[in-house]
Design a protein around this motif. Structure first.
Motif, short mmCIF file in Angstrom:
data_model
loop_
_atom_site.label_atom_id
_atom_site.label_comp_id
_atom_site.label_asym_id
_atom_site.label_seq_id
_atom_site.Cartn_x
_atom_site.Cartn_y
_atom_site.Cartn_z
N CYS A 1 17.53 7.18 1.88
CA CYS A 1 17.36 6.35 2.85
C CYS A 1 16.06 5.50 3.35
N ASN A 2 16.24 4.68 4.25
CA ASN A 2 14.86 4.00 4.73
C ASN A 2 14.26 4.40 5.89
N ARG A 3 13.28 5.23 5.94
CA ARG A 3 12.55 5.71 7.12
C ARG A 3 12.87 4.98 8.46
N GLN A 4 12.40 3.84 8.37
CA GLN A 4 12.30 2.94 9.75
C GLN A 4 13.59 2.65 10.12
N LYS A 5 14.60 2.33 9.16
CA LYS A 5 16.02 2.15 9.54
C LYS A 5 16.71 3.15 10.20
N ILE A 6 16.42 4.55 9.92
CA ILE A 6 16.94 5.65 10.41
C ILE A 6 16.37 5.87 11.68
N ALA A 7 15.08 5.63 11.90
CA ALA A 7 14.18 5.77 13.02
C ALA A 7 14.79 4.78 14.09
N ASP A 8 15.27 3.74 13.56
CA ASP A 8 15.52 2.59 14.75
C ASP A 8 17.09 2.99 15.14
N LEU A 9 17.81 4.12 14.79
CA LEU A 9 18.98 4.39 15.28
C LEU A 9 19.01 5.12 16.87
N SER A 10 17.92 5.63 16.90
CA SER A 10 17.61 6.49 18.18
C SER A 10 16.45 6.82 18.34
N PHE A 11 15.98 7.10 19.75
CA PHE A 11 14.78 7.79 20.08
C PHE A 11 14.57 9.12 19.48
N ALA A 12 15.54 9.88 19.18
CA ALA A 12 15.43 11.26 18.45
C ALA A 12 15.06 11.12 17.33
N PHE A 13 15.80 10.16 16.54
CA PHE A 13 15.36 10.04 14.96
C PHE A 13 13.89 9.27 15.05
N HIS A 14 13.48 8.39 15.80
CA HIS A 14 12.36 7.65 16.05
C HIS A 14 11.20 8.97 16.16
N THR A 15 11.41 9.75 17.03
CA THR A 15 10.37 10.90 17.17
C THR A 15 10.37 11.86 16.12
N MET A 16 11.46 12.12 15.58
CA MET A 16 11.43 13.00 14.47
C MET A 16 10.84 12.60 13.09
N LEU A 17 11.09 11.09 12.66
CA LEU A 17 10.24 10.51 11.61
C LEU A 17 9.10 9.87 11.65
N ASN A 18 8.86 9.43 12.88
CA ASN A 18 7.42 8.70 13.16
C ASN A 18 6.67 9.39 14.31
N GLY A 19 7.09 10.63 14.72
CA GLY A 19 6.13 11.46 15.67
C GLY A 19 5.22 12.39 15.00
N ASP A 20 5.19 13.35 15.85
CA ASP A 20 4.36 14.57 15.38
C ASP A 20 5.08 15.77 14.59
N PHE A 21 6.33 15.46 14.27
CA PHE A 21 7.15 16.48 13.71
C PHE A 21 6.94 16.61 12.07
N LEU A 22 7.17 17.59 11.73
CA LEU A 22 6.74 17.75 10.16
C LEU A 22 7.77 16.62 9.37
N GLU A 23 8.79 16.14 9.83
CA GLU A 23 9.64 15.13 8.92
C GLU A 23 8.75 13.84 8.80
N SER A 24 7.88 13.52 9.72
CA SER A 24 7.17 12.37 9.76
C SER A 24 6.25 12.24 8.53
N ARG A 25 5.76 13.54 8.09
CA ARG A 25 4.88 13.56 7.03
C ARG A 25 5.34 13.84 5.52
#
Length: 907
Positions: A212-236
Motif C-alpha cells: 500500500c501507499n502510506r500517505q493514501k492509507i493515512a488519508d483514509l482517517s485520523f486513526a490511520f493518520h495517527t498510526m502511520l504518521n504519528g508516534d506509533f511503531l507503525e510510523s517507523r
C-alpha cells in the motif's frame, strides 16, 4: 376546458355505521351472513327498518389536528416559514398539511406535502415525503402495477432520493428514472490510475502481503493518520502486521484500491459488509460512505431487506437503511405485514433509537406510518406502537397536540378509557381544544353525564364557537335544548352530518317519515356520504318505497362495493338482491330511457343507480364505468370516480378506447400534456367522439394561447361527427357553445345550446341564458334559468346563476336559496358581504364571510375578508387572513400585493 369557463361540470370517510336500525328481536330479520360465505335465499324477507334516535351512534372523534381557529394556525405557520432555516421548512409544511387534513382539504394537504418534499435535505426526509406523496396518490396514477412505478414527477419518485443535500425541485420536474441516461456529470471526481502510486508499506495478514501507499492509507482517517504518521511503531516501519482487525486479504486489497482511486472495485455484498465494518472500526468516513452507497444498490426486494437491515442498523449505514426503507415504502400498505421486521423494530423505544443513530427516525416517519396503520386497522397493537413512537419524536407544540390526540382517539376506540383520558387531557394542555370531545365523552361513558355537559358548555363559553362544540354539547342534553344545539351546530358548520341524521331519526320516532327523508336530503344535496345514503334507504323501506331504497343501495355500492348495512350484519349487495324482488326489472332499453330521464333532470344519484344496474347485466363495459366516473365527479366523490375510471380502462373494448380512459386518468391527476398525447394516439388508432372530446378538453387546459379556441372548436366539431349517444353529444354541444361565447360568436353559441336542449341536455339552459345576458336581454336570461330550476333535481348552481340576472332583492332571495341548498358554494357569501360593505356595514360584512370561512378554507373568501379588514384599518386581521390565504395558494398575486400593502401601511 375549465379555463374556457365551460359551466357544465360533467368533466369538471371511512365507513361509519351511524345507525343500527334493526332490533335483535325482529322476527322479520334474522341475518345469518356477513358476506363471507353464507348466503340469504331469494325467499328471505326484506329486513324491517327500525330507525330510532336511541340507535343513532355518537359522532366519531376525528383523529386529526383541528385548531379552534385554523386561520390563525395557518397564518402562524406562514410567518414561521418566512423566517425558518431551509432545513426546518419541510417540518413546517408537514404541520401545515396536518391542518389541511383536519379540514378535509385533500388537494391542499398534498400541495403541502409536495412543498415538504421540495425542502427536504436529508435522505430520510426525502424518502418519507416522496413515499407519502406516492401513497396519497396510490389509487390515481396510471401505473403498470409494479411497486417501483414512477409517475414521472421527480418529487414523487422513490428511486432517486438516496442522495443527501438540498435541491429545490419543482413539482413538474421530470424524474431521472424516466429520462434517458445522460452524459457523466462534469462534477464527477477525476479517476486516478491505480498504478500511479508507489507502494512504500506492506500490510501482513496471515501469510499474505498487501502492498500500500502510506500517505493514501493515512488519508483514509485520523486513526490511520495517527498510526502511520504519528508516534506509533507503525510510523517507523514499512512491514506492518495487521491480522485480527476484521479484514481479509481481499478486503484489504479493496481498501488499498479505494485509497488510491477513491472508488471501490466491483465487490460482492458480503465483501462490502466486511469493508463497511472495517471502515467503522477505523473511522474511515469516505470509505464507509462508498460501501454504504454500493450496498444500497443490492436492496431490491423484501428478501433483501430481511438480509441487510440488521447489518445496516448495526453498522450505522444510512444509505443502506434508506434503501431498505425505500423498498418498505414502495410496497405499502402490504409491507406493513410482509416486512414486519421493520415495523417490529420501529415499534420499540430501543428500535427507534437504532434508526435514530442512522438518521432515519422522525416525527414525519411515524406520522406517515401511523396514518396508514390507522386506515388498515384502527385499533391494532401496531397502530398503538407507532403512535407511541410518534409521541417520542415530537418537537413542537403542534406535533404534541397531534400525537397526544391521535393516541387518545385510538385508545378510546379500543375502550381503554383511562389511558385515552390521559392523552386527551395532555392534548388539551398543549392547546388542542378539540380534544375536549374525548375528555367529556369518556366522562359521560363513566356515568358523569352532567359533568360532561358542564365541561362542554364551558368550552362553548370560553372559545370561539365552532359547530363541533355545539354538536358535542348536544350529546349530553335532551329535548328542545338538544335540538337547539344541533341547529346551532348546523348553522356554524353545515358539513357536520350528525345533526341532520339526528333530526331525521327524531322525525322517524314521531312517524314523520317524509319529514325524515326531507331532512336527510338536505345534506345529500351537497355532500354525498355512505352513512346518509344508508339512512335514507332505511326511511324509504319504512314507506315501502322500494324503488327509492334500491336507488340508494345502488349508489352506496358504487361508492363502496363491499359496504355492510344494518350495523355491519348485512352486505348492501345482499339487501339489493332482496329488494330487487319488489321492484320492476328493466330491460337494457328501459335502462337507457331511465338514464336519459335522470341525466336530463340533473338527478345524479338516480343516474348513478341506473348505471349500476346496467353494469350488472354488462359488467365488462368500459363506457358504463366511464359514465359512472363522470357522475361521481359531479357528486364530488373523487376517489370513487378514479376507481371507476380505472375500471373503465381495465374493461375497455379496444385499444383506442383504452387510450382515451388512460388520457382521462392522466388529465385528472394533473398530467395535461400526457393526456393530450394519449388522445392523439387514440385518434391515430381510430377517430372517435371520446378521443376528440378528450383532446379538446385537455388542449383548452394546457394552452393559454387565445388562438387555441379555434383548434378546440375544430376538435369538438370533429367529435360531433363521430357516433355517440345523446348524453355525450349534448355535453359536446354545450362545451362548443361555451367556446363560441368566449369568442363572442353568440349566434353560433345559441345554436349549439338550442341543439343540446333538443336532445335533453338540460344544463344548456345556463349557456343560453348567458348568451341572452351578453346580448343585453336579462329578462330572457332570467326566464332561461327559471326553466333550468324547474327541470333540475339538484339546482343550487341554477339559482346561483339566475341571481346574476335579477334585481337586487330577487338576487338576495336566489342566493339565500343557494346557501340553503348548498352551503359550500362561496359566491353567495361573497356577494352578500360586498352588499353589506357597500352599505357601510363593515362588521356585518366580515361576519358574513366568517360564516363560510369557519368550515371552508377558501382563497377568495380569505382574500376578501383581508381586504375588508384593511378598509377598517384592522391590519392585524388583514395580515392574518392574507397569510392564511397564501397558505392556500402561495402564488396568488392579488393576495401577495395586498399583504405587501398592509405591511407597508402598518409600518
Amino acid at each position: 376546458m375549465r379555463s374556457l369557463r365551460i359551466p357544465d361540470g360533467c368533466r369538471g370517510s371511512s365507513q361509519v355505521h351511524a345507525l343500527c336500525p334493526v332490533d335483535n328481536t325482529d322476527s322479520t330479520f334474522q341475518p345469518t351472513s356477513t358476506g363471507k360465505g353464507e348466503r340469504l335465499t331469494p325467499e328471505d324477507t326484506v329486513p324491517s327498518p327500525s330507525t330510532s334516535v336511541s340507535k343513532l351512534t355518537d359522532p366519531s372523534i376525528e383523529p386529526y389536528l383541528k385548531p379552534v381557529d385554523y386561520v390563525n394556525t395557518l397564518a402562524e405557520i406562514y410567518v414561521q416559514l418566512e423566517t425558518a432555516a431551509e432545513e426546518d421548512k419541510a417540518t413546517l409544511y408537514l404541520e401545515q398539511s396536518c391542518v389541511f387534513r383536519g379540514l378535509g382539504e385533500t388537494k391542499l394537504l398534498r400541495r403541502s406535502l409536495r412543498s415538504a418534499r421540495q425542502h427536504a435535505v436529508t435522505i430520510h426526509y426525502k424518502l418519507v415525503y416522496a413515499a407519502w406523496l406516492k401513497y396519497e396518490k396510490r389509487d390515481e396514477e396510471l401505473n403498470d402495477g409494479t411497486p417501483g412505478f414512477c409517475s414521472g414527477r421527480k418529487l414523487e419518485c422513490l428511486q432517486t432520493v438516496l442522495t443527501p443535500g438540498f435541491s429545490l425541485d419543482h413539482p413538474t420536474d421530470p424524474c431521472a428514472c424516466r429520462c434517458p441516461p445522460g452524459e457523466t456529470s462534469s462534477h464527477a471526481s477525476e479517476y486516478i490510475p491505480y498504478n500511479s502510486f508507489v507502494n512504500d508499506i506492506v500490510f501482513h495478514l496471515g501469510g499474505d502481503e498487501v502492498p500500500c501507499n502510506r500517505q493514501k492509507i493515512a488519508d483514509l482517517s485520523f486513526a490511520f493518520h495517527t498510526m502511520l504518521n504519528g508516534d506509533f511503531l507503525e510510523s517507523r516501519i514499512s512491514d506492518i502486521r495487521f491480522s485480527g482487525n476484521g479484514i481479509s486479504v481481499t478486503g484489504m486489497r479493496a481498501v488499498d484500491h479505494f485509497s488510491k482511486t477513491g472508488r471501490l472495485a466491483r465487490l460482492s455484498p458480503e465483501m462490502l459488509l466486511e469493508i463497511l465494518s472495517f471502515a467503522n472500526r477505523f473511522c474511515c468516513d469516505t470509505l464507509k460512505d462508498a460501501c454504504d452507497q454500493n450496498l444500497a444498490t443490492f436492496v431490491r426486494s423484501g428478501d433483501d431487506v430481511m438480509t441487510f437491515l440488521d447489518y445496516a442498523l448495526e453498522e450505522s449505514a444510512q444509505a443502506l437503511v434508506g434503501a431498505c426503507l425505500q423498498v418498505f415504502f414502495r410496497e405499502l400498505p402490504g409491507s406493513l405485514k410482509s416486512l414486519r421486521q421493520i415495523i417490529d423494530i420501529l415499534s420499540t423505544a430501543e428500535g427507534q433509537e437504532k434508526f435514530a443513530r442512522v438518521g432515519h427516525t422522525s416525527f414525519a416517519l411515524y406520522a406517515f406510518l401511523s396514518q396508514i396503520s390507522m386506515e388498515e386497522s384502527m385499533c391494532s397493537d401496531r397502530t398503538v406502537a407507532l403512535l407511541e413512537g410518534q409521541k417520542r419524536c415530537v418537537a413542537s407544540q403542534r406535533q404534541k397536540q397531534l400525537a397526544f390526540h391521535q393516541l387518545g382517539c385510538i385508545l378510546f376506540a379500543r375502550k381503554q378509557y383511562s389511558e385515552a383520558l390521559v392523552h386527551f387531557e395532555a392534548a388539551v394542555q398543549e392547546g388542542h381544544v378539540y380534544s375536549w370531545t374525548g375528555v367529556v365523552r369518556i366522562k359521560s361513558y363513566k356515568g358523569l353525564r352532567a359533568t360532561a355537559y358542564e365541561e362542554s358548555a364551558a368550552v362553548v363559553a370560553n372559545y370561539k364557537p365552532s359547530g363541533w362544540m355545539f354538536q358535542e354539547r348536544a350529546l349530553y342534553s335532551d329535548g328542545n335544548e338538544k335540538l337547539a344545539d344541533l341547529t346551532k351546530a348546523t348553522e356554524l358548520d353545515p358539513t357536520l352530518a350528525y345533526p341532520y341524521k339526528y333530526r331525521a331519526a327524531a322525525f322517524m320516532d314521531e312517524q314523520k317519515v317524509q319529514a325524515a327523508i326531507t331532512e336527510i336530503n338536505r345534506i345529500l344535496g351537497f355532500k354525498v356520504t355512505s352513512d346518509c345514503l344508508e339512512l335514507r334507504a332505511y326511511f324509504c323501506l319504512a314507506l315501502q318505497e322500494y324503488e327509492g331504497a334500491v336507488r340508494d343501495v345502488r349508489a352506496l355500492l358504487t361508492l363502496d362495493p363491499s359496504y355492510m348495512m344494518y350495523g355491519g350484519r348485512l352486505g348492501a349487495n345482499q339487501l339489493l338482491r332482496l329488494l330487487s324482488q319488489h321492484v320492476e326489472q328493466w330491460s337494457k332499453a328501459d335502462c337507457w330511457m331511465q338514464l336519459y330521464d335522470r341525466w336530463s333532470s340533473v338527478d345524479d344519484i338516480g343516474s348513478l343507480a341506473v348505471v349500476h344496474q346496467m353494469l350488472e347485466s354488462d359488467p365488462r363495459k368500459g363506457l358504463l364505468f366511464f359514465r359512472q366516473s363522470l357522475l361521481l365527479l359531479r357528486l364530488n366523490c373523487p376517489k370513487a370516480a378514479m376507481r371507476s375510471l380505472r375500471l373503465a380502462r381495465d374493461n375497455a373494448g379496444s385499444d383506442h378506447e383504452r387510450l382515451v380512459y388512460e388520457g382521462w386518468i392522466l388529465y385528472d391527476t394533473g398530467h395535461r400534456e400526457e393526456a393530450l398525447q394519449k388522445a392523439e394516439e387514440s385518434i391515430a388508432h381510430q377517430r372517435s367522439f371520446e378521443a376528440f372530446f378528450l383532446k379538446a378538453y385537455a388542449l383548452a387546459d394546457t394552452s393559454l394561447d387565445p388562438s387555441s379556441s379555434a383548434k378546440v372548436v375544430e376538435l369538438l366539431e370533429e367529435a360531433l361527427k363521430c357516433p355517440s349517444d345523446g348524453l355525450r353529444k349534448g355535453q359536446a354541444l354545450n362545451n362548443l357553445g361555451s367556446v363560441y361565447v368566449d369568442c363572442e360568436k353568440y349566434k353560433l353559441a345559441a345554436d349549439c345550446y338550442v341543439n343540446a336542449l333538443k336532445i335533453r341536455h338540460t344544463r344548456a339552459h345556463q349557456g343560453l341564458a348567458r348568451v341572452h345576458a351578453l346580448k343585453g336581454d336579462r329578462k330572457a336570461a332570467h326566464e332561461e334559468m327559471t326553466q333550468l330550476i324547474e327541470k333540475a333535481r339538484n339546482n343550487a348552481s341554477a339559482y346561483e346563476k339566475r341571481s346574476e340576472y335579477c334585481e337586487r332583492d330577487m338576487t338576495m332571495a336566489d342566493l339565500s336559496m343557494v346557501t340553503q341548498l348548498d352551503p359550500l358554494r362561496t359566491y353567495p357569501y361573497r356577494y352578500r358581504a360586498a352588499v353589506l360593505m357597500d352599505g357601510h356595514k363593515e362588521r356585518e360584512a366580515i361576519m358574513e364571510l366568517s360564516k363560510a370561512i369557519a368550515f371552508k378554507a377558501d382563497l377568495q373568501l380569505l382574500h376578501l375578508r383581508a381586504a375588508f379588514h384593511e378598509c377598517n384599518e384592522d391590519f392585524e386581521g388583514a395580515k392574518r387572513d392574507c397569510r392564511a390565504a397564501l397558505s392556500v395558494d402561495p402564488s396568488h398575486s392579488d393576495t401577495l400585493e395586498l399583504h405587501s400593502r398592509v405591511m407597508s401601511r402598518e409600518s
